[in-house]
Design a protein around this motif. Structure first.
Motif, PDB file in Angstrom:
ATOM      1  N   PRO A   9      30.557  35.193  61.406  1.00 56.99           N
ATOM      2  CA  PRO A   9      29.602  34.143  60.981  1.00 56.99           C
ATOM      3  C   PRO A   9      28.694  33.659  62.102  1.00 56.99           C
ATOM      4  N   GLN A  10      29.233  33.428  63.288  1.00 59.29           N
ATOM      5  CA  GLN A  10      28.432  32.882  64.386  1.00 59.29           C
ATOM      6  C   GLN A  10      27.331  33.858  64.809  1.00 59.29           C
ATOM      7  N   LEU A  26      21.562  35.704  64.877  1.00 56.98           N
ATOM      8  CA  LEU A  26      20.542  36.719  64.660  1.00 56.98           C
ATOM      9  C   LEU A  26      19.552  36.304  63.577  1.00 56.98           C
ATOM     10  N   MET A  27      20.045  35.647  62.538  1.00 61.29           N
ATOM     11  CA  MET A  27      19.148  35.177  61.482  1.00 61.29           C
ATOM     12  C   MET A  27      18.208  34.101  62.007  1.00 61.29           C
ATOM     13  N   THR A  59      10.370  39.010  67.802  1.00 62.78           N
ATOM     14  CA  THR A  59      11.790  39.209  68.109  1.00 62.78           C
ATOM     15  C   THR A  59      12.164  40.678  68.036  1.00 62.78           C
ATOM     16  N   ILE A  60      11.732  41.353  66.974  1.00 61.37           N
ATOM     17  CA  ILE A  60      12.085  42.762  66.783  1.00 61.37           C
ATOM     18  C   ILE A  60      11.399  43.642  67.818  1.00 61.37           C
ATOM     19  N   VAL A  61      10.107  43.396  68.049  1.00 61.96           N
ATOM     20  CA  VAL A  61       9.368  44.195  69.042  1.00 61.96           C
ATOM     21  C   VAL A  61       9.979  44.013  70.427  1.00 61.96           C
ATOM     22  N   GLY A  62      10.314  42.778  70.778  1.00 63.61           N
ATOM     23  CA  GLY A  62      10.920  42.513  72.084  1.00 63.61           C
ATOM     24  C   GLY A  62      12.265  43.182  72.245  1.00 63.61           C
ATOM     25  N   PRO A 113      18.485  51.474  67.552  1.00 66.19           N
ATOM     26  CA  PRO A 113      19.537  50.448  67.545  1.00 66.19           C
ATOM     27  C   PRO A 113      19.051  49.097  67.023  1.00 66.19           C
ATOM     28  N   THR A 114      17.811  48.747  67.337  1.00 66.52           N
ATOM     29  CA  THR A 114      17.264  47.472  66.864  1.00 66.52           C
ATOM     30  C   THR A 114      17.216  47.435  65.344  1.00 66.52           C
ATOM     31  N   THR A 115      16.798  48.540  64.737  1.00 72.05           N
ATOM     32  CA  THR A 115      16.751  48.617  63.275  1.00 72.05           C
ATOM     33  C   THR A 115      18.127  48.399  62.667  1.00 72.05           C
ATOM     34  N   LEU A 116      19.114  49.103  63.204  1.00 69.49           N
ATOM     35  CA  LEU A 116      20.466  48.997  62.664  1.00 69.49           C
ATOM     36  C   LEU A 116      21.083  47.627  62.953  1.00 69.49           C
ATOM     37  N   LEU A 117      20.641  46.990  64.033  1.00 69.11           N
ATOM     38  CA  LEU A 117      21.168  45.670  64.385  1.00 69.11           C
ATOM     39  C   LEU A 117      20.667  44.592  63.438  1.00 69.11           C
TER      40      LEU A 117
END
Length: 382
Positions: free
Chosen positions: A279-280, A285-286, A296-299, A308-312
């Motif tokens: 949960p934390q 991330l949300m 956030t995603i580009v960085g 990895p960013t996509t899957l994260l």
């Protein structure tokens, strides 16, 4: 022993990191039957088929012959670079960005090293081919591996997918085309056709299928794979057909499948699935995505790469359009922002290690310039 271990780690860095991350996350979320829900088996199956059928087509020398025939008709250094960049861009759309670079970068070196000793020209061509591969692959679901994952995960209609990517894709093509014009239109001297360069996979001893028949079979398997990705036919049937046909015709091709990519996906499925169960972490991330999802995603891509960013972030958002566009354009920038960029850098250093400084300066200048422009366009249209 140690040099062999070091070489193995260098060649398989991302899969090793992914597996390590999955193991660490398992201490917080112990393994259970719920782990099976983490995996997108369709994505894994389609990635396997794409890798297998593209390697099969490359083994015939088809792409190299097509590229050579195009380049042989050109008159100037500028048109030569434009042709190699365009071939890479189109190739990335259909055979994935990594395979396009692995196929066409060596050909560019053979061609350009035979017509000029200008060290900037090869660096410039490689950098533009990298941009063409990274950004050209964004327009279709099978151009980039993470595109295929998001296309499957969010069940995005094909037309909607293309329309979503169209503004940034058109911008990228314009930027790449403009950069090609910096090459001077110097006439080409007569040039011997470059040799194939070792892309062929031998078939002797495995079957007696004529080479033309093999090419026809591989083309059919490739088209069927694309149909499976586009949900026209069941992917399990295509997966079985690809495996059986290649086992009969040329088993060596199955050994050249990018299993490292499949392992990376599987491990990050576990890692991302476990994070989403905490949960934390999920709330953190949300919250990042809610502040400014695009930035956030580009960085994040600049630090840990776009796959990895996509899957994260995928389990924590319903805004698939921002995630899709951001991870695609963020392949530009730092050398680790995209696996394709690492392929380009490694290839250039293999050919011209003494020009590493020049190459990296140009690479970073082009990469971040493109990234800034594409981020602005994405912010306007998303």
């Amino acid at each position: 022993m140690m040099p062999a271990v070091s070489s193995f780690v260098k060649q398989h860095t991302l899969p090793i990191i992914a597996c390590f991350a999955a193991v660490i996350s398992a201490f917080f979320v112990p393994p259970s039957a719920a782990y099976l829900d983490y995996f997108d088996f369709k994505t894994l199956g389609c990635l396997f088929c794409i890798s297998a059928t593209v390697n099969a087509l490359v083994s015939t020398g088809l792409f190299a012959r097509l590229a050579k025939s195009i380049v042989s008709t050109l008159k100037t250094q500028r048109t030569c670079v434009i042709a190699m960049v365009l071939i890479t861009l189109v190739g990335a759309m259909f055979i994935t960005n990594d395979m396009a670079l692995l196929t066409f970068l060596p050909l560019s070196y053979l061609v350009l090293s035979g017509i000029t000793d200008d060290r900037r020209l090869l660096a410039w061509c490689f950098i533009l081919q990298n941009a063409a591969a990274v950004l050209g692959g964004m327009i279709l679901p099978f151009g980039n591996p993470h595109n295929l994952y998001l296309y499957s995960l969010f069940d995005i209609p094909t037309g909607t997918f293309i329309l979503t990517m169209l503004p940034t894709f058109i911008t990228a093509v314009v930027l790449i085309g403009a950069c090609c014009l910096f090459v001077k239109p110097i006439p080409l001297a007569p040039l011997e056709a470059p040799h194939e360069g070792g892309s062929h996979i031998g078939t002797a001893g495995f079957c007696r299928v004529p080479r033309k028949a093999q090419l026809g079979l591989y083309c059919v398997l490739f088209v069927l794979t694309l149909c499976a990705i586009l949900r026209v036919i069941p992917f399990l049937a295509v997966l079985a057909l690809v495996i059986v046909c290649l086992l009969i015709v040329n088993p060596r091709i199955l050994a050249r499948v990018d299993y490292g990519l499949l392992i990376t996906f599987a491990a990050f499925f576990v890692f991302a699935g476990n994070l989403s169960s905490i949960p934390q972490v999920r709330e953190f991330l949300m919250s990042l995505l809610e502040q400014n999802a695009l930035i956030t995603i580009v960085g994040t891509c600049q630090i840990i790469s776009n796959l990895p960013t996509t899957l994260l972030y995928a389990p924590f958002t319903t805004d698939w359009a921002t995630l899709l566009v951001a991870t695609d354009i963020a392949g530009m920038g730092t050398p680790i922002a995209s696996l394709a960029s690492l392929i380009t850098i490694k290839s250039f250093l293999n050919f011209r290690r003494n020009d590493a400084g020049l190459f990296m300066r140009l690479f970073l200048a082009v990469g971040f310039s493109f990234l800034i422009v594409l981020c602005i366009v994405a912010a306007v249209f998303l």
